[in-house]
Design a protein around this motif. Structure first.
Motif, short mmCIF file in Angstrom:
data_model
loop_
_atom_site.label_atom_id
_atom_site.label_comp_id
_atom_site.label_asym_id
_atom_site.label_seq_id
_atom_site.Cartn_x
_atom_site.Cartn_y
_atom_site.Cartn_z
N LEU A 246 -1.10 -14.31 3.87
CA LEU A 246 -0.37 -13.49 3.19
C LEU A 246 0.78 -12.67 3.98
O LEU A 246 1.72 -12.23 3.52
N SER A 247 0.31 -12.40 5.25
CA SER A 247 1.19 -11.79 6.29
C SER A 247 2.45 -12.60 6.78
O SER A 247 3.44 -12.39 6.52
N GLN A 248 2.04 -14.22 6.78
CA GLN A 248 3.10 -14.92 7.02
C GLN A 248 4.12 -15.11 5.84
O GLN A 248 5.24 -15.16 5.84
N LEU A 249 3.56 -15.22 4.58
CA LEU A 249 4.17 -15.43 3.39
C LEU A 249 5.14 -14.12 3.45
O LEU A 249 6.65 -14.21 2.78
N SER A 250 4.80 -12.91 3.61
CA SER A 250 5.39 -11.80 3.49
C SER A 250 6.70 -11.68 4.74
O SER A 250 7.83 -11.43 4.25
N ILE A 738 13.80 -2.27 15.97
CA ILE A 738 13.90 -3.34 14.87
C ILE A 738 13.56 -2.85 13.54
O ILE A 738 12.33 -2.66 13.57
N PHE A 739 14.44 -2.88 12.64
CA PHE A 739 13.83 -2.88 11.33
C PHE A 739 12.87 -3.96 10.65
O PHE A 739 13.45 -4.83 10.63
N TYR A 740 11.91 -3.32 10.02
CA TYR A 740 11.13 -4.43 9.41
C TYR A 740 10.66 -3.71 8.07
O TYR A 740 9.82 -2.77 8.30
N ALA A 741 10.76 -4.15 6.95
CA ALA A 741 10.47 -3.58 5.63
C ALA A 741 9.25 -3.51 5.30
O ALA A 741 8.55 -2.61 4.67
N ASP A 742 8.27 -4.80 5.65
CA ASP A 742 7.01 -4.71 5.04
C ASP A 742 6.10 -4.25 5.99
O ASP A 742 5.44 -5.22 6.87
N GLY A 743 5.78 -2.85 6.15
CA GLY A 743 4.37 -2.65 6.95
C GLY A 743 4.83 -1.23 7.62
O GLY A 743 3.95 -0.60 8.09
N TRP A 744 6.07 -1.14 8.31
CA TRP A 744 6.31 0.27 8.94
C TRP A 744 6.41 1.45 7.97
O TRP A 744 6.98 1.40 6.87
N ILE A 745 5.57 2.61 8.52
CA ILE A 745 5.79 3.84 7.84
C ILE A 745 6.10 4.70 8.79
O ILE A 745 5.71 4.67 9.86
N ASP A 777 3.79 3.86 12.34
CA ASP A 777 2.69 3.11 12.60
C ASP A 777 3.07 1.75 11.64
O ASP A 777 3.74 1.86 10.68
N PHE A 778 2.51 0.57 12.05
CA PHE A 778 2.90 -0.51 11.62
C PHE A 778 1.50 -0.96 10.75
O PHE A 778 0.47 -1.43 11.23
N ARG A 779 1.58 -0.79 9.40
CA ARG A 779 0.46 -0.81 8.60
C ARG A 779 0.67 -1.93 7.32
O ARG A 779 0.93 -1.41 6.26
N PRO A 780 0.89 -3.34 7.78
CA PRO A 780 1.21 -4.20 6.81
C PRO A 780 0.02 -4.34 5.69
O PRO A 780 -0.97 -4.63 5.88
N ALA A 781 0.49 -3.84 4.46
CA ALA A 781 -0.49 -4.23 3.42
C ALA A 781 -1.08 -5.67 3.13
O ALA A 781 -2.35 -5.76 2.68
N SER A 782 -0.28 -6.78 3.31
CA SER A 782 -0.67 -8.05 3.14
C SER A 782 -1.64 -8.24 4.33
O SER A 782 -2.41 -9.17 3.80
N PHE A 783 -1.68 -7.71 5.39
CA PHE A 783 -2.63 -8.19 6.23
C PHE A 783 -4.20 -7.66 5.97
O PHE A 783 -5.08 -8.33 6.01
N TYR A 784 -4.11 -6.25 5.71
CA TYR A 784 -5.39 -5.81 5.26
C TYR A 784 -5.94 -6.32 4.07
O TYR A 784 -7.16 -6.24 3.70
#
Length: 816
Positions: A246-250, A738-745, A777-784
């Motif tokens: 899921l994380s890699q797909l995201s 670096i900007f990364y949309a899926d996980g950083w809050i 904080d980096f909290r990617p929902a896909s991982f959890y």
């Protein structure tokens, strides 16, 4: 016609066969399995260097960082290394490998053996098939290169197909479901989706073949039941690796595999994807491995370089032809069709009409590169066909001696193939495309002459024709004659068996010995002896052995700063973006990854990169905004704003960027643009004053100049950071990450606020008036979410295994 071996119980035959396969890897990798040496592998060393910030975080905090801060300015860690959060059978393999170093290789060989046994082949036929597939030159090549995830994925492919066979062709469908689920889960967990994707074509075509048969028989119950079991098994296996998949797909949407927003693509660039396409004539290396020189630097084929060919084996080719002519089982055509299709796909841009269509329209086809990799599917499929051929020969022993005329067609086909190969060998010019031009350029440069000078061209041509071509032709001729000799041995074996001159065991052992010896001998050609070392080849030790004075200097300077500044290492022949070694010692703008963020690819490595341009060939303003304080290079770099601060014993220099920006800084004004291209264009030198102005896309923040504004970094781990900020009026804060949309809050005083894509590849947040605490904080929902789904899958697999065990025990007790 029977003998001592065929009269043995099946169990004993299997034990003997598996013991033979147990010994095979010991012979192939004698240096490491018995000889006490270790392999020094480039990709493993590169991986270890790139994983340093992840490993360091684990040791400090005893948890996963999920973000690697030391390569390409930062990227999610699950692209590099993520410690499994859910127990799995693959965790046991490391314990077995301590006892038996070639354990994973034996998993591959035994899996192929089990698969062929389930298909109904004799044990000796299954051993032959296992050796043929397991000793194809591709395996020692990828092991030597350190492509362990690719090899581990391939190791579970035969087990997955064994599960499919049990589901579709036995009364043990639940056992098949368990085997398929566990094997496919291990295959996916091994972490090389390209290999999994390629072999799904074989599984899909096999299922279509079976489905057509069931439909013709109007057996819709079997069709629906088996299809449902396959869906359950595949879905459960994929769920079992959700923490990674899921994380890699995201992530894939934001990586170079997901295309480029600038270019408007959703996958790899086709030119990049079709690099390492197999030449059409080069396909002959399946049977004549050194036809195109073998491995670089002797290689002269169409690829830029290669570590060796995909070699099928001469005997395998002979029995494959025999299988096509003599086998009545229609299933053979599934393997033949998919094997040929994989050859077509391996041609890449050599067969552009097919492959560009597949690239544009087949799902996920545009996510992978190096088309020659498809040939591992070809070798697998052709190996199964070769097993059919050998089995058909053994079946002839059940009857009276067969007339030799019944073998005229397959033997004639093989002889014709040899003649065609021999003619090709004589007709090639053995000169690589553009080779004379490249050598002409080198000669011209050395002698300060024009590349069009007739004498320069003649010298280059003479060098190629007199120094390179003869040895290349000799290698090709030698392999062609070796191919012909082994074919002759195979034809003699066919004659002897068909006429009942030798027993099946003797014939089988002869075939296995010839195939094993030949494949091992050829495989050793592509195993560089220099990579077998007697000293400790621990990857970290090898990384540390490459530390230079400049690296130690930058490390010491970073330790005294409030956070580690980034470095642009320009003093490597491979370039900063193909080498992860520096990122072990400090955060680097460079690194080594085949799936880097597209933002990094476009800014750092594009043909007209904004990072390299302007009057001095390097954009110091952009480097400053990226928190890059140091550049390593050779002596003589004179650029205003750069100061030479250290000279290493090797002559390498460290230059300090005098105007580097802090980790976070307020800007006086913000430019709002409507398109990504506009934001990107602002990165070029002299377009933007990064110190005072920021560019955001489709957003107008409320910001004012504030001379009293302050921002203080209070914590920085790479995966988390926090700041104390003060404003007397609203403002816009740029974060040099670096900007990364899926996980950083971003949390302002504990409340989540939006993160805006700033200066194309950085982050920015709007800060209101007052004193605040700002946290990232980096909290990617896909991982959890993936971790939870992985636990569900594991519980299902354990439950199914317990059910089958209970069922077996109950049945056994009733029988007693």
């Amino acid at each position: 016609m029977s003998d001592f071996y065929t009269r043995l119980p099946q169990t004993r035959q299997h034990i003997i066969s598996l013991l033979i396969l147990f010994v095979v890897p010991l012979i192939l990798f004698f240096n490491t399995t018995i000889g006490g040496k270790e392999i020094e592998r480039h990709d493993i060393v590169q991986w270890r260097a790139g994983a340093e910030s992840i490993i360091e975080y684990r040791e400090l905090y005893d948890e996963e960082p999920l973000w690697a801060s030391n390569m390409f300015g930062g990227m999610p860690s699950f692209v590099i290394s993520t410690k499994p959060q859910v127990p799995h059978l693959s965790n046991l393999s490391k314990y077995f490998q301590k006892i038996y170093p070639a354990f994973q290789y034996w998993v591959l060989l035994s899996g192929m053996y089990v698969f062929l046994i389930l298909m109904g082949f004799r044990s000796l036929t299954a051993v032959f098939g296992s050796i043929t597939f397991g000793l194809t030159t591709y395996f020692p090549i990828i092991i030597m290169a350190g492509h362990t995830s690719k090899f581990f994925t391939l190791a579970f492919v035969p087990w997955t197909f064994a599960g499919y066979w049990l589901i579709t062709r036995s009364g043990k469908r639940l056992l098949g479901l368990l085997l398929l689920t566990v094997a496919f889960a291990l295959e996916v967990r091994a972490g090389h989706p390209q290999i999994t994707y390629y072999f799904m074509y074989l599984l899909a075509f096999w299922w279509l073949y079976d489905s057509v048969k069931w439909i013709k028989e109007k057996d819709f119950k079997t069709l629906s039941t088996i299809t449902m079991l396959l869906i359950i098994g595949g879905f459960t296996a994929i769920l079992g690796n959700s923490e990674r998949t899921l994380s890699q797909l995201s992530y894939s949407e934001h990586s170079i595999r997901g295309g480029s927003e600038l270019a408007g693509t959703t996958g790899l660039d086709s030119n990049y994807a079709f690099a390492w396409s197999q030449g059409i004539s080069e396909t002959l290396t399946l049977i004549i491995p050194n036809l195109f020189g073998g491995a670089s630097p002797d290689y002269w084929g169409p690829k830029s370089f290669t570590s060796g060919p995909h070699y099928l084996g001469a005997l395998a080719f002979l029995f494959m032809i025999l299988g096509i002519w003599k086998t009545k089982d229609q299933l053979i055509y599934v393997f033949l069709g998919v094997g040929i299709l994989a050859i077509f796909f391996s041609w890449g841009n050599s067969f552009a009409s097919l492959n560009q269509f597949a690239f544009d329209y087949l799902p996920l086809f545009d996510k992978f590169r190096a088309p020659e990799t498809w040939l591992v599917v070809t070798v697998f499929c052709f190996t199964v066909i070769a097993a059919y051929g050998l089995e058909s020969l053994f079946n002839s022993l059940k009857d009276k001696p067969s007339p030799l005329s019944s073998y005229y067609k397959p033997i004639g086909t093989v002889i014709l193939a040899f003649v065609i190969a021999f003619i090709n060998v004589q007709s090639f010019d053995y000169v690589a495309t553009g080779e004379i031009e490249r050598i002409s350029a080198q000669v011209a440069q050395q002698n300060q002459l024009s590349t069009n000078n007739p004498q320069v061209v003649q010298r280059a041509r003479s060098f190629v024709e007199q120094q390179l071509v003869p040895s290349r032709k000799d290698k090709a001729n030698a392999d062609t004659l070796r191919f012909g000799f082994i074919l002759l041995l195979g034809i003699i074996i066919i004659y002897a068996v068909s006429q009942h001159k030798i027993s099946p065991t003797i014939a089988g052992l002869i075939v296995i010995i010839i195939a094993g010896f030949e494949m091992t001998k050829v495989g050793h050609r592509y195993m560089d002896d220099s990579k077998f070392v007697t000293s400790n080849s621990d990857p970290e030790r090898l990384v540390l052995s490459q530390r230079r004075d400049q690296d130690e200097y930058i490390q010491s300077r970073n330790e005294s700063d409030e956070f580690p500044y980034r470095v642009l290492p320009l003093d490597f022949n491979s370039g900063p973006f193909s080498n992860a070694i520096p990122s072990y010692f400090y955060p680097s703008l460079g690194g080594y990854s085949g799936a880097k963020l597209s933002l990094a690819q476009e800014v750092f490595m594009a043909p007209k990169s904004p990072l390299f341009g302007g009057e001095y060939g390097i954009n110091l303003g952009l480097l400053s905004a990226l928190n890059t304080k140091y550049i390593t290079y050779n002596a003589g770099l004179v650029i205003p704003g750069l100061t030479s601060v250290f000279t290493g014993s090797n002559g390498g220099m460290v230059y300090e960027n005098e105007n580097v920006l802090p980790k976070a800084f307020f800007v006086d004004s913000v430019i709002t643009v409507e398109t990504t291209q506009e934001a990107y264009d602002y990165l070029y030198a002299d377009r933007l004053d990064f110190y005072s102005t920021a560019v955001v896309e489709n957003y107008e923040p409320n910001t004012n100049y504030d001379s009293t504004a302050s921002v203080t970094l209070t914590n920085y781990t790479g995966a988390e950071m926090s700041f104390s900020v003060e404003r007397s009026s609203p403002g816009f804060l740029v974060i040099s990450e670096i900007f990364y949309a899926d996980g950083w809050i971003a949390l302002l005083n504990g409340e989540e606020i939006p993160i805006h894509k700033t200066n194309y590849l950085l982050r920015g947040v709007e800060i209101p008036t007052g004193s605040h605490t700002l946290e990232f904080d980096f909290r990617p929902a896909s991982f959890y979410t993936g971790v939870k789904l992985s636990w569900l899958s594991l519980l299902f697999q354990i439950g199914l295994a317990c059910f089958l065990c209970a069922k077996f025990i109950i049945k056994k007790n009733k029988g007693a």
